[in-house]
Design a protein around this motif. Structure first.
Motif, mmCIF file in Angstrom:
data_model
loop_
_atom_site.group_PDB
_atom_site.id
_atom_site.type_symbol
_atom_site.label_atom_id
_atom_site.label_comp_id
_atom_site.label_asym_id
_atom_site.label_seq_id
_atom_site.Cartn_x
_atom_site.Cartn_y
_atom_site.Cartn_z
ATOM 1 N N ASP A 99 0.832 -1.207 0.000
ATOM 2 C CA ASP A 99 0.000 0.000 0.000
ATOM 3 C C ASP A 99 0.865 1.255 0.000
ATOM 4 O O ASP A 99 0.585 2.213 -0.703
ATOM 5 N N ASP A 125 -1.316 3.221 -4.065
ATOM 6 C CA ASP A 125 -2.693 2.902 -4.410
ATOM 7 C C ASP A 125 -2.948 1.488 -3.900
ATOM 8 O O ASP A 125 -2.261 0.555 -4.304
ATOM 9 N N LYS A 126 -3.911 1.348 -3.005
ATOM 10 C CA LYS A 126 -4.141 0.033 -2.401
ATOM 11 C C LYS A 126 -4.482 -1.032 -3.430
ATOM 12 O O LYS A 126 -4.043 -2.169 -3.329
ATOM 13 N N THR A 127 -5.246 -0.662 -4.449
ATOM 14 C CA THR A 127 -5.625 -1.638 -5.466
ATOM 15 C C THR A 127 -4.400 -2.106 -6.242
ATOM 16 O O THR A 127 -4.212 -3.314 -6.438
ATOM 17 N N ARG A 179 -2.100 -4.222 -3.911
ATOM 18 C CA ARG A 179 -2.625 -5.576 -3.674
ATOM 19 C C ARG A 179 -2.533 -6.433 -4.945
ATOM 20 O O ARG A 179 -2.293 -7.635 -4.865
ATOM 21 N N LYS A 180 -2.734 -5.810 -6.082
ATOM 22 C CA LYS A 180 -2.626 -6.537 -7.350
ATOM 23 C C LYS A 180 -1.193 -7.058 -7.530
ATOM 24 O O LYS A 180 -0.994 -8.212 -7.924
#
Length: 127
Positions: free
Chosen positions: A59, A64-66, A69-70
């Motif tokens: 993160d 960007d958390k997305t 995580r991706k």
């Protein structure tokens, strides 16, 4: 699974890893960092202790958390599937707020008994 980088031959291997002039991490099968070298600290601006055994790294670095995580999921999937990957370019955000494009490669890391222990994550600044 790796508990710490003390599982390695710290007298010979770890100084090489720590002094390497490219980003190098050892990550366990869950995607958590168990070693983060000095160059990664210099490039990112973050102290390694912030990221050891802490999935928050994704993160923080990717901003960007997305996206973070991706990328973490990609690493974990590659470890599970025993495939690795090469030249995956992803931007990180340094502690000072600068954006850097890193070309990432992931290779499996095995113990002397060939047991899968996690992966080596290499990064090269291609900004």
């Amino acid at each position: 699974m790796l508990d710490s980088f003390t599982d390695f031959d710290t007298g010979h291997i770890m100084p090489f890893f720590d002094d390497a002039r490219f980003w190098l991490e050892l990550i366990d099968e869950g995607g958590d960092t168990v070693f983060f070298n000095r160059f990664a600290e210099e490039l990112s601006g973050y102290n390694r202790d912030l990221f050891l055994q802490n999935s928050r790294k994704y993160d923080v670095l990717f901003g960007d958390k997305t996206l973070g995580r991706k990328f973490r999921d990609k690493c974990v999937s590659a470890i599970i599937e025993n495939t690795g990957f090469e030249a995956e370019e992803v931007e990180i955000t340094t502690k000072s707020g600068h954006r850097k494009t890193i070309s990432w490669s992931l290779s499996m890391f095995r113990s002397g008994s060939s047991e899968l222990n996690g992966a080596l994550l290499f990064g090269t600044d291609v900004t």
